[in-house]
Structures are given as structure tokens and as C-alpha cells.
Write an enzyme that holds these catalytic residues in place. Structure first.
Site, PDB file in Angstrom:
ATOM      1  N   HIS A 271      53.432  -5.433 -30.126  1.00 28.13           N
ATOM      2  CA  HIS A 271      54.291  -5.500 -28.934  1.00 28.13           C
ATOM      3  C   HIS A 271      55.782  -5.489 -29.276  1.00 28.13           C
ATOM      4  O   HIS A 271      56.576  -6.205 -28.666  1.00 28.13           O
ATOM      5  CB  HIS A 271      53.944  -6.730 -28.109  1.00 28.13           C
ATOM      6  CG  HIS A 271      52.620  -6.675 -27.427  1.00 28.13           C
ATOM      7  ND1 HIS A 271      51.998  -5.493 -27.091  1.00 28.13           N
ATOM      8  CD2 HIS A 271      51.778  -7.676 -26.999  1.00 28.13           C
ATOM      9  CE1 HIS A 271      50.836  -5.762 -26.491  1.00 28.13           C
ATOM     10  NE2 HIS A 271      50.686  -7.068 -26.426  1.00 28.13           N
TER      11      HIS A 271
ATOM     12  N   HIS B 277      53.040  -6.496 -18.978  1.00 24.57           N
ATOM     13  CA  HIS B 277      51.998  -7.367 -19.547  1.00 24.57           C
ATOM     14  C   HIS B 277      51.736  -8.601 -18.673  1.00 24.57           C
ATOM     15  O   HIS B 277      51.665  -9.715 -19.172  1.00 24.57           O
ATOM     16  CB  HIS B 277      52.424  -7.791 -20.954  1.00 24.57           C
ATOM     17  CG  HIS B 277      51.298  -8.221 -21.854  1.00 24.57           C
ATOM     18  ND1 HIS B 277      50.451  -9.263 -21.555  1.00 24.57           N
ATOM     19  CD2 HIS B 277      50.902  -7.757 -23.065  1.00 24.57           C
ATOM     20  CE1 HIS B 277      49.582  -9.433 -22.543  1.00 24.57           C
ATOM     21  NE2 HIS B 277      49.831  -8.511 -23.478  1.00 24.57           N
TER      22      HIS B 277
ATOM     23  N   GLU C 192      47.079  -3.298 -19.047  1.00 25.90           N
ATOM     24  CA  GLU C 192      48.360  -2.793 -19.529  1.00 25.90           C
ATOM     25  C   GLU C 192      48.291  -1.271 -19.674  1.00 25.90           C
ATOM     26  O   GLU C 192      47.644  -0.769 -20.585  1.00 25.90           O
ATOM     27  CB  GLU C 192      48.688  -3.418 -20.888  1.00 25.90           C
ATOM     28  CG  GLU C 192      48.653  -4.936 -20.917  1.00 25.90           C
ATOM     29  CD  GLU C 192      48.338  -5.468 -22.311  1.00 25.90           C
ATOM     30  OE1 GLU C 192      49.001  -5.051 -23.278  1.00 25.90           O
ATOM     31  OE2 GLU C 192      47.403  -6.298 -22.437  1.00 25.90           O
TER      32      GLU C 192
END
Length: 352
Positions: free
Chosen positions: A108, A178, A316
Site C-alpha cells: 500500500h 480502502h 478495493e
């Protein structure tokens, strides 16, 4: 009131900068609250089949946990959502090493990723526009990246999320949102009875470190077949190697669309039986990461609730994990002169 979007202070970062919370409302009474820190969606208030509103987003009431402990609750993710194996990739003959923040791997966008930076926010018409300049070398990525994220709350009870980015050097880009959802209401138990449908014939198998092998596997005959509605918990404990690797569902599904098709397509439908709440995801992205909250363990609390095991799920929209190292996957390299643009919509409704 400014352009239908209100603003209020939410807290102060350790370096003294103020964080603001922006409240978006539509004509149906739906409310969405967003921070300029991390572009974090902190609250989503939607009605059930009886018209009773509840907040369906996991998160915190104060800034501190978002800065320190948050597992990406509600956040914008970048420069690259999901994992890059060993934090390494080769681009145009040059090797790059990113920071590693998930065991041996990069997750991420590293730490801090775009989820832990202060974006520049402005209300522009009915849109909340957030901008972030990511400098060359941040977390090891090449090139300056200018990213824009736009949130719009429509009267169709949709949260529209649009991303735009440009770069001055070739670089991987895979931006996503997210949020963790519990359609029964945040804190109202686990999400295992939610019924989910994913329009995908294939998914991305992963190794024990959640890095893809490079193949795209059929969902047929596996616990990953959600082409018809199935309860999240129905098969989550089956003795399946992929479920073991993800500690449940934490995988990318390959959406049923033609490569290069940039149309908005419904990818996911989720129904919560006790309240009748429905969440649909429409996206231009080729994949969606479905995560069943496997690493929530009750050690974090917010909004008066401990965030227990599987008390929220994530959907996501994204490109596939580790794409910079997988030549057969759709391209995630943005080059100078190109524009990265993608849109997803999270639509809330009710069913009887």
C-alpha cells in the site's frame, strides 16, 4: 456551508498541522465524512429497509489512531495499492528498491503511504478535491507524481471516487480506496452473514507472503466462486491452501471485462440480510481486492466498539498485486505525457 460541503477541524498532527473533516450530504439524508489526512472516509451514514440510518464505516472518532494504529481504515492508497514482492521491480532496465513494510514486501505504498499524508483539500462545486504531490524517491518510487482524488456524493446514494495522476518519470501507479464496511452498522458484530457476489471467473492465487505466483486461476469449484450470492462465512474456514495463505479472503479477483475496457462495470454486490442494506461497487479497474477483515483482532477500538475479527470487509478496486513484476498482468506503469485516470462508485441501497 460551502458548495454543499461543510468543513470543521478534526485534530492536529504531531508537527502542528491542522487536519480538517469535510461533511458531504445528499438530498436523501445520506452523510459521508472525509479527512484531508489520508483522504480518509471516517463515516458513511445510510438507511436500512425501515429508513433507519447507521454509520456503516469502520474507523475512529479522533485523529490519533488514524496517525498511529489504523489498518488503512477508510484511506486513499498509493502510490501502489496492494503488495509488490520484496519491494523490488525493474523498469526500463533499471532496478528499484522500495521500502518494505509488510514482512519482506512492500504494501500500500509503504509507510507512510498516501494514507498517512496531509492532502490539500478544496470543495469545488459538489466535489471534494484532494491533491498530493509525491516527490521523486518517496518510499523508493521514481518520479514526481501529482495525484488528485475526487469524492462526490450523488443523490443516487453513490460515493464516486475519481483518481487522476501525472508523472515526470516512468513509475508504477495503482491508486485505490480502502474503506472497511459493515452494512449491519459499524460495530454490529462480524460480516460473515453478508452475502457477496463478485463478477469474476478468475482470481489471483498468492503464496504464503500474499505475493502472486503470476497465474490467474479459475474460481470454479473453489471457495472463491462468488458468481452467485454466497455468505462470506459460508466457506471461509474450508481447508483450502489459498484461504490459509490469506488467513481468509484477502485476494484479488479478475473482473469479467475485456482488457482495456474502461467502462464502469458492476463488479461487486453485497447484501446484509438483517437490515436489507446493499452495497454495489462499479469500477473501471480490472480487479477488486476482497478482504474479510482477517487481521482485525479487537486490539483497536473506535466509535465505542472494539474492531473484532472480521468485523468489516473491504472491496478495493485496483490493478492486480505485484503487477510491475508480472509481465502478463495489465500495465501499471505511468509514463510522462500520459494521464492516469480511473473512477469507481460505491452505491448504497436497500432490498427487502
Amino acid at each position: 456551508m460551502q458548495n454543499g460541503i461543510t468543513q470543521a477541524p478534526f485534530g492536529t498532527l504531531p508537527d502542528g498541522r491542522q487536519v480538517n473533516q469535510y461533511t458531504l450530504k445528499n438530498n436523501n439524508g445520506m452523510v459521508v465524512k472525509v479527512l484531508d489526512f489520508g483522504g480518509i472516509i471516517t463515516e458513511i451514514h445510510v438507511p436500512d429497509r425501515d429508513g433507519v440510518f447507521a454509520d456503516v464505516a469502520l474507523g475512529f472518532e479522533t485523529l490519533g489512531p488514524y496517525v498511529k494504529d489504523s489498518p488503512y481504515f477508510g484511506a486513499l492508497i498509493g502510490r501502489y495499492g496492494n503488495r509488490i514482492g520484496k519491494g523490488r521491480f525493474t523498469l526500463d532496465g533499471k532496478d528499484y528498491q522500495l521500502t518494505t513494510n509488510n514482512g519482506n514486501n512492500h504494501l500500500h505504498g509503504g509507510d507512510p503511504g498516501y494514507d498517512k499524508v496531509l492532502w490539500t483539500a478544496a470543495a469545488e462545486g459538489d466535489s471534494l478535491v484532494l491533491r498530493y504531490h509525491s516527490p521523486d524517491g518517496e518510499q523508493g518510487y521514481p518520479g514526481n507524481l501529482d495525484a488528485t482524488a475526487t469524492y462526490v456524493l450523488t443523490d443516487d446514494n453513490e460515493i464516486v471516487v475519481r483518481f487522476h495522476a501525472v508523472t515526470d518519470q516512468p513509475t508504477p501507479v495503482n491508486l485505490t480506496q480502502h474503506s472497511y464496511f459493515n452494512l449491519a452498522g459499524a460495530g454490529q458484530g462480524d460480516i460473515l452473514a453478508h452475502e457477496i457476489t463478485i463478477d469474476a471467473d478468475k482470481f489471483v492465487p498468492i503464496d504464503a507472503e500474499s505475493i502472486p505466483f503470476g497465474e490467474l486461476a479459475p474460481v470454479t469449484g473453489t471457495p472463491f466462486d462468488f458468481r452467485k450470492p454466497r455468505a462470506i462465512g459460508e466457506r471461509i474456514t474450508q481447508p483450502d491452501k489459498q484461504l490459509r495463505h490469506g488467513t481468509g479472503y484477502d485476494h484479488c479477483w479478475v473482473l469479467n471485462k475485456h482488457l482495456g475496457d474502461k467502462g464502469l462495470k458492476r463488479a461487486v454486490h453485497v447484501f446484509e440480510p438483517t437490515t436489507g442494506r446493499v452495497l454495489e461497487l462499479f469500477t473501471q479497474e480490472p480487479g477488486v481486492q476482497f478482504y474479510s477483515g482477517n487481521f482485525l483482532d479487537g486490539s483497536l477500538s473506535g466509535k465505542g466498539h472494539p474492531w473484532i475479527f472480521r468485523s468489516g470487509f473491504c472491496i478495493e478496486p485496483e490493478h492486480y498485486p505485484d503487477s510491475p513484476n508480472q509481465p502478463t498482468y495489465p500495465n501499471t506503469i505511468l509514463r510522462p505525457g500520459e494521464v492516469y485516470e480511473t473512477e469507481s462508485r460505491f452505491r448504497f441501497s436497500v432490498a427487502q
